[in-house]
Design a protein around this motif. Structure first.
Motif, mmCIF file in Angstrom:
data_model
loop_
_atom_site.group_PDB
_atom_site.id
_atom_site.type_symbol
_atom_site.label_atom_id
_atom_site.label_comp_id
_atom_site.label_asym_id
_atom_site.label_seq_id
_atom_site.Cartn_x
_atom_site.Cartn_y
_atom_site.Cartn_z
ATOM 1 N N GLU A 11 0.835 -1.209 0.000
ATOM 2 C CA GLU A 11 0.000 0.000 0.000
ATOM 3 C C GLU A 11 0.867 1.255 0.000
ATOM 4 O OE1 GLU A 11 -3.958 -1.651 2.368
ATOM 5 O OE2 GLU A 11 -2.253 -0.885 3.510
ATOM 6 N N ASN A 12 1.947 1.235 0.765
ATOM 7 C CA ASN A 12 2.840 2.395 0.790
ATOM 8 C C ASN A 12 3.531 2.607 -0.554
ATOM 9 O OD1 ASN A 12 2.505 3.636 3.272
ATOM 10 N ND2 ASN A 12 4.010 2.346 4.303
ATOM 11 N N ALA A 13 3.838 1.522 -1.247
ATOM 12 C CA ALA A 13 4.457 1.660 -2.566
ATOM 13 C C ALA A 13 3.494 2.316 -3.545
ATOM 14 C CB ALA A 13 4.903 0.289 -3.080
ATOM 15 N N SER A 51 -0.176 -1.171 -11.003
ATOM 16 C CA SER A 51 1.041 -1.845 -10.535
ATOM 17 C C SER A 51 0.833 -2.610 -9.235
ATOM 18 C CB SER A 51 2.149 -0.809 -10.324
ATOM 19 O OG SER A 51 1.868 0.019 -9.202
ATOM 20 N N ALA A 52 -0.302 -2.423 -8.578
ATOM 21 C CA ALA A 52 -0.485 -2.912 -7.209
ATOM 22 C C ALA A 52 -0.343 -4.427 -7.075
ATOM 23 C CB ALA A 52 -1.843 -2.463 -6.674
ATOM 24 N N SER A 53 -0.817 -5.195 -8.052
ATOM 25 C CA SER A 53 -0.760 -6.653 -7.898
ATOM 26 C C SER A 53 0.684 -7.146 -7.855
ATOM 27 C CB SER A 53 -1.523 -7.346 -9.036
ATOM 28 O OG SER A 53 -0.941 -7.035 -10.298
ATOM 29 N N GLY A 54 1.555 -6.555 -8.674
ATOM 30 C CA GLY A 54 2.953 -6.943 -8.649
ATOM 31 C C GLY A 54 3.639 -6.521 -7.361
ATOM 32 N N LEU A 55 3.279 -5.369 -6.838
ATOM 33 C CA LEU A 55 3.853 -4.913 -5.576
ATOM 34 C C LEU A 55 3.431 -5.824 -4.425
ATOM 35 C CD1 LEU A 55 3.267 -1.092 -6.136
ATOM 36 C CD2 LEU A 55 5.468 -2.292 -6.183
ATOM 37 N N ARG A 56 2.195 -6.298 -4.475
ATOM 38 C CA ARG A 56 1.749 -7.257 -3.452
ATOM 39 C C ARG A 56 2.525 -8.571 -3.576
ATOM 40 N NH1 ARG A 56 -3.417 -5.023 -4.740
ATOM 41 N NH2 ARG A 56 -3.878 -6.765 -6.145
ATOM 42 N N MET A 57 2.848 -8.983 -4.791
ATOM 43 C CA MET A 57 3.659 -10.189 -4.981
ATOM 44 C C MET A 57 5.032 -10.019 -4.343
ATOM 45 S SD MET A 57 2.827 -11.304 -8.919
ATOM 46 C CE MET A 57 4.215 -12.448 -8.930
ATOM 47 N N ALA A 58 5.645 -8.849 -4.534
ATOM 48 C CA ALA A 58 6.954 -8.593 -3.930
ATOM 49 C C ALA A 58 6.871 -8.676 -2.418
ATOM 50 C CB ALA A 58 7.471 -7.224 -4.363
ATOM 51 N N LEU A 89 11.067 -0.593 -10.780
ATOM 52 C CA LEU A 89 12.336 -1.298 -10.658
ATOM 53 C C LEU A 89 12.982 -1.029 -9.296
ATOM 54 C CD1 LEU A 89 14.566 -3.015 -11.968
ATOM 55 C CD2 LEU A 89 15.513 -0.894 -12.899
ATOM 56 N N LEU A 90 12.845 0.189 -8.810
ATOM 57 C CA LEU A 90 13.383 0.531 -7.497
ATOM 58 C C LEU A 90 12.472 0.063 -6.360
ATOM 59 C CD1 LEU A 90 14.684 4.167 -8.157
ATOM 60 C CD2 LEU A 90 15.969 2.028 -8.247
ATOM 61 N N LEU A 91 11.187 0.185 -6.554
ATOM 62 C CA LEU A 91 10.257 -0.144 -5.469
ATOM 63 C C LEU A 91 10.196 -1.639 -5.171
ATOM 64 C CD1 LEU A 91 7.270 2.252 -6.266
ATOM 65 C CD2 LEU A 91 8.711 2.286 -4.214
ATOM 66 N N THR A 92 10.365 -2.480 -6.175
ATOM 67 C CA THR A 92 10.174 -3.918 -5.958
ATOM 68 C C THR A 92 11.082 -4.471 -4.866
ATOM 69 O OG1 THR A 92 9.433 -4.185 -8.241
ATOM 70 C CG2 THR A 92 10.099 -6.167 -7.081
ATOM 71 N N PRO A 93 12.399 -4.266 -4.902
ATOM 72 C CA PRO A 93 13.226 -4.793 -3.811
ATOM 73 C C PRO A 93 12.999 -4.073 -2.488
ATOM 74 C CG PRO A 93 14.577 -3.531 -5.332
ATOM 75 C CD PRO A 93 13.237 -3.668 -5.969
ATOM 76 N N LEU A 94 12.644 -2.792 -2.550
ATOM 77 C CA LEU A 94 12.359 -2.066 -1.312
ATOM 78 C C LEU A 94 11.134 -2.649 -0.616
ATOM 79 C CD1 LEU A 94 12.950 1.591 -2.578
ATOM 80 C CD2 LEU A 94 14.352 0.381 -0.881
ATOM 81 N N VAL A 95 10.095 -2.937 -1.379
ATOM 82 C CA VAL A 95 8.884 -3.542 -0.807
ATOM 83 C C VAL A 95 9.199 -4.916 -0.227
ATOM 84 C CG1 VAL A 95 6.627 -4.519 -1.400
ATOM 85 C CG2 VAL A 95 7.265 -2.247 -2.242
ATOM 86 N N ALA A 96 9.985 -5.706 -0.961
ATOM 87 C CA ALA A 96 10.334 -7.047 -0.475
ATOM 88 C C ALA A 96 11.063 -6.973 0.856
ATOM 89 C CB ALA A 96 11.192 -7.765 -1.518
ATOM 90 N N ALA A 97 11.980 -6.023 1.000
ATOM 91 C CA ALA A 97 12.720 -5.880 2.251
ATOM 92 C C ALA A 97 11.816 -5.378 3.373
ATOM 93 C CB ALA A 97 13.901 -4.930 2.051
ATOM 94 N N ALA A 98 10.973 -4.398 3.060
ATOM 95 C CA ALA A 98 10.099 -3.838 4.087
ATOM 96 C C ALA A 98 9.122 -4.877 4.623
ATOM 97 C CB ALA A 98 9.327 -2.645 3.517
#
Length: 293
Positions: A11-13, A51-58, A89-98
């Protein structure tokens, strides 16, 4: 560092993408006051939501390449084409770490280093969803041209190139300008985390903080997209103009000088899109660390 946000990382992404868009002025970029000739405000809104579905996957622990490709596919479901490829490209690893309560330079770097050849293949497939402005590949590496999309898979597998390897090549090309998004990936996102601290220390509406953050980063180093589209000399000139404008903003306490630069860049066709990518990443980190909206 523990999470300090009432929202989930995904959600934050999505919110970071929307706030990046709402920040005004961001000279040369779409914002709530100005469109570009081929890209409009509402298309960026739709790209953010898509983009939200991919961010949720991360956030759920999916491989970074697959999550990124899904987010780009969703982002592409609007009429403008590429709106936020670099942001994602930047948000995906950040979301995974968070999502694992590990949002730190070392935590993000661990996830980027752990990527595989399959992640690299998925990254290349993402280029089939939208047209992305990229520079030419290094001499002798035409088979690794990102614009080939899935057709690059045999070369990636033959060379055993992970997504980390691909980003490392873009960050330190044998010739040409380094891609600052690639640099973020392989250096542990130093610009992003430093800028997030500045946003948190700033005051006023988040949209104004976003505009100041963008201008500060544009003044700090040449924008990769400007260099790709207009050449390195123009990118350095844009950086210098941003620096003078930033000084004027600080001295006046007003964003009016940035409005003037924004109008000039639109007329000149200057679009510092890579700086916008890092602005979205910065806002995500700030939101995760307690930025109130």
């Amino acid at each position: 560092m523990s999470r300090e946000s009432p929202r989930s990382p995904a959600e934050n992404a999505e919110l970071a993408l929307l706030l990046e868009l709402a920040g005004t002025p961001k000279p040369g970029n779409v914002d709530r006051h100005r469109d570009l000739e081929e890209l409009r405000f509402e298309q960026f809104l739709a790209g953010s939501v898509g983009s939200a579905s991919g961010l949720r996957m991360a956030a759920a622990g999916a491989p970074l390449g697959r999550a990124f490709e899904r987010s780009v596919a969703g982002m592409s479901r609007q009429s403008g084409g590429n709106t936020q490829f670099g942001c994602l490209l930047l948000l995906t690893p950040l979301v995974a770490a968070a999502a694992q309560d590990d949002l730190s330079p070392s935590g993000v770097e661990r996830r980027c280093r752990a990527t595989t050849v399959d992640d690299a293949v998925a990254f290349y497939r993402a280029f089939e969803h939208v047209d992305v402005a990229v520079g030419d590949p290094p001499e002798g590496a035409d088979e690794l041209d990102a614009r080939r999309g899935a057709a690059a898979e045999p070369a990636l597998r033959e060379r055993n190139m992970t997504l980390w390897d691909v980003m490392e090549l873009s960050a330190d090309p044998p010739a040409g300008e380094p891609d600052t998004n690639g640099l973020e990936w392989v250096e542990g996102f130093p610009r992003t985390f430093t800028a997030a601290d500045a946003v948190l220390a700033d005051d006023g509406p988040v949209t104004d903080r976003t505009a100041r953050c963008f201008l500060d980063m544009l003044a700090a180093e040449p924008d990769t997209l400007v260099a790709t589209n207009h050449g390195a000399d123009t990118a350095r000139e844009v950086q210098q103009r941003a620096g003078k404008t930033l000084t004027a903003v600080r001295e006046s306490g007003s964003l009016d000088p940035a409005e003037e630069l924004a109008e000039a860049f639109v007329v000149e066709g200057i679009n510092p899109g890579t700086t916008a990518d890092r602005t979205a990443a910065t806002l995500f980190v700030a939101l995760e660390r307690g930025l109130r909206v």
